[in-house]
Design a protein around this motif. Sequence first.
Motif, PDB file in Angstrom:
ATOM      1  N   ARG A 154      -9.173  -6.778  -8.714  1.00  0.00           N
ATOM      2  CA  ARG A 154      -9.491  -5.763  -7.701  1.00  0.00           C
ATOM      3  C   ARG A 154      -9.363  -4.357  -8.265  1.00  0.00           C
ATOM      4  NH1 ARG A 154      -5.782  -5.559  -4.377  1.00  0.00           N
ATOM      5  NH2 ARG A 154      -4.368  -7.232  -5.006  1.00  0.00           N
ATOM      6  N   ASN A 162       0.840  -1.205   0.000  1.00  0.00           N
ATOM      7  CA  ASN A 162       0.000   0.000   0.000  1.00  0.00           C
ATOM      8  C   ASN A 162       0.879   1.260   0.000  1.00  0.00           C
ATOM      9  OD1 ASN A 162      -2.440   1.414  -0.046  1.00  0.00           O
ATOM     10  ND2 ASN A 162      -2.551   1.529   2.189  1.00  0.00           N
ATOM     11  N   ARG A 202      -5.479   9.964  -1.572  1.00  0.00           N
ATOM     12  CA  ARG A 202      -5.884  10.278  -0.205  1.00  0.00           C
ATOM     13  C   ARG A 202      -6.804  11.500  -0.138  1.00  0.00           C
ATOM     14  NH1 ARG A 202       0.248   9.803   2.342  1.00  0.00           N
ATOM     15  NH2 ARG A 202       0.716   7.719   1.499  1.00  0.00           N
ATOM     16  N   ASP A 225      -5.303   7.967   4.604  1.00  0.00           N
ATOM     17  CA  ASP A 225      -6.512   7.147   4.699  1.00  0.00           C
ATOM     18  C   ASP A 225      -6.746   6.268   3.484  1.00  0.00           C
ATOM     19  OD1 ASP A 225      -6.974   9.248   2.999  1.00  0.00           O
ATOM     20  OD2 ASP A 225      -8.908   9.820   3.851  1.00  0.00           O
ATOM     21  N   TRP A 226      -5.709   6.057   2.676  1.00  0.00           N
ATOM     22  CA  TRP A 226      -5.900   5.269   1.457  1.00  0.00           C
ATOM     23  C   TRP A 226      -5.578   3.799   1.734  1.00  0.00           C
ATOM     24  CZ3 TRP A 226      -8.711   6.045  -2.539  1.00  0.00           C
ATOM     25  CH2 TRP A 226      -8.547   5.298  -3.698  1.00  0.00           C
ATOM     26  N   ASP A 227      -6.576   3.040   2.128  1.00  0.00           N
ATOM     27  CA  ASP A 227      -6.421   1.606   2.383  1.00  0.00           C
ATOM     28  C   ASP A 227      -7.606   0.924   1.726  1.00  0.00           C
ATOM     29  OD1 ASP A 227      -5.679  -0.865   3.233  1.00  0.00           O
ATOM     30  OD2 ASP A 227      -6.123  -0.535   5.353  1.00  0.00           O
ATOM     31  N   THR A 228      -7.447   0.603   0.457  1.00  0.00           N
ATOM     32  CA  THR A 228      -8.559   0.213  -0.393  1.00  0.00           C
ATOM     33  C   THR A 228      -8.417  -1.202  -0.933  1.00  0.00           C
ATOM     34  OG1 THR A 228      -7.382   1.314  -2.197  1.00  0.00           O
ATOM     35  CG2 THR A 228      -9.140   2.557  -1.099  1.00  0.00           C
ATOM     36  N   LEU A 229      -9.464  -1.648  -1.596  1.00  0.00           N
ATOM     37  CA  LEU A 229      -9.483  -2.981  -2.178  1.00  0.00           C
ATOM     38  C   LEU A 229      -8.500  -3.095  -3.336  1.00  0.00           C
ATOM     39  CD1 LEU A 229     -10.920  -5.777  -2.247  1.00  0.00           C
ATOM     40  CD2 LEU A 229     -12.545  -4.761  -3.851  1.00  0.00           C
ATOM     41  N   ALA A 251     -12.488  -0.266  -9.321  1.00  0.00           N
ATOM     42  CA  ALA A 251     -12.475   1.179  -9.096  1.00  0.00           C
ATOM     43  C   ALA A 251     -13.151   1.937 -10.227  1.00  0.00           C
ATOM     44  CB  ALA A 251     -11.036   1.671  -8.936  1.00  0.00           C
ATOM     45  N   ARG A 260      -4.256   0.502  -5.180  1.00  0.00           N
ATOM     46  CA  ARG A 260      -3.647   0.974  -3.938  1.00  0.00           C
ATOM     47  C   ARG A 260      -2.447   1.893  -4.189  1.00  0.00           C
ATOM     48  NH1 ARG A 260      -4.777  -2.043   0.695  1.00  0.00           N
ATOM     49  NH2 ARG A 260      -2.628  -2.557   1.233  1.00  0.00           N
ATOM     50  N   PHE A 284     -10.290  11.322  -2.996  1.00  0.00           N
ATOM     51  CA  PHE A 284      -9.691  10.646  -4.144  1.00  0.00           C
ATOM     52  C   PHE A 284      -8.653  11.519  -4.844  1.00  0.00           C
ATOM     53  CE2 PHE A 284     -13.939   8.223  -4.536  1.00  0.00           C
ATOM     54  CZ  PHE A 284     -13.523   7.308  -3.584  1.00  0.00           C
TER      55      PHE A 284
END
Length: 393
Positions: free
Chosen positions: A364, A36, A211, A199-203, A368, A206, A158
């Motif tokens: 994944r 990440n 953020r 705070d960028w912890d995504t499916l 998006a 990455r 985003f």
Amino acid sequence: MSASVAAPAPFDPTAFLPDDLLARIRERAPIHDRENTFPQQDLDELRDAGYLRILVPTERGGAGLSLTQAAILQQRLAGAAPATALAINMHLVWTGVAKVFSDRGVPGMEFVQDGAAAGEVFAFGISEGGNDLVLFGSDTEAVPQADGSYAFTGLKIFTSLAPVWTRLGLHGLDTTSPDAPKLVFAFIDRTDAVVTGDDWDTLGMRGTQSRTTRLNGAVAPADRIVRRIDPGPTPDPIIFGIFSVFEILLASVYTGIAQRALELAVETAQKRRSKKTGKSYAQDPDIRWRIAEMGLAVDALPPQIAALARDVDELVDHGTRWFPQLAGLKHRATVMAKQVADEAMLVAGGSSYFSAHELSRIYRDVLAGAFHPSDPESAHSTVASALLGPIED
């Protein structure tokens, strides 16, 4: 007899994205996904290769490429590292908008071209949580200052390239000027008035590190106020420029991802062998049908992207048809990419379900696509209005 004119040399994507550079970028992609982290080395190498200035005119220090050529390059980059391509997209959007302006004789964004040529990294600060007006409105306050500058206060989501951008293009709403309300499009520098979240912890996607960005009176100087326009739909160059370049390059990224998924599916089908028949899966009628479906879907998008990008380059006027065409292009590309990723996973079999498999990451990453403007609801609404007219009161 008139002298013959030599045809222009065909565009060679490898001149800007050599195979060895793509190989290094592809090798790093799973690391950034797993950890990440932002692909700093990718950015550094792309900057050194002149990629950040591909849409800048040669007379201002760039490569002078067309949007059509940039779209081809973004498909190629996305096949190596989707998150890197999507992050770079946001920088290219602003340089593309500057090109739209200069091509049409509209002044005001030359500083973007000069900045990109000098190594500046531009980020895209338009998205806001809950703001489905997107380009046509803003919850960010834009407060005019006595010297002609504007102070922006609000929350942007985003924001790709969050750890590295040097200038942020954004919009806000001026509600205090005599001619208010006005949407203000401008550019700010990274200062203490800009707070980047972690705070960028995504499916998926990455590596983009998109953020949240909080603006606390961040000031855009008067010479970086690009546009002041009425809220709502308008043919203003800033709206057309952002919408056209964003949708075309976004469609390019997801098409490039789909092309890579198809490539992996073909490689897997040729390598896997059936215990039942002793033949490769490439000889299995069901697998052949599935891969053919993928190929039919993927092949449809590059010509569509090229046609619309060429129309932007050549200043074709589609009038009100521009918006449904662009929204439709983006929607078809992201839906197609997800479908192709689904099929590729089935062709590859259970091994693709493991997180270390490239198709697992692609699966994944393509998710998006539904969240970028125009989202499925917006795209359908735009096309319905074009075909049926607006909804009656």
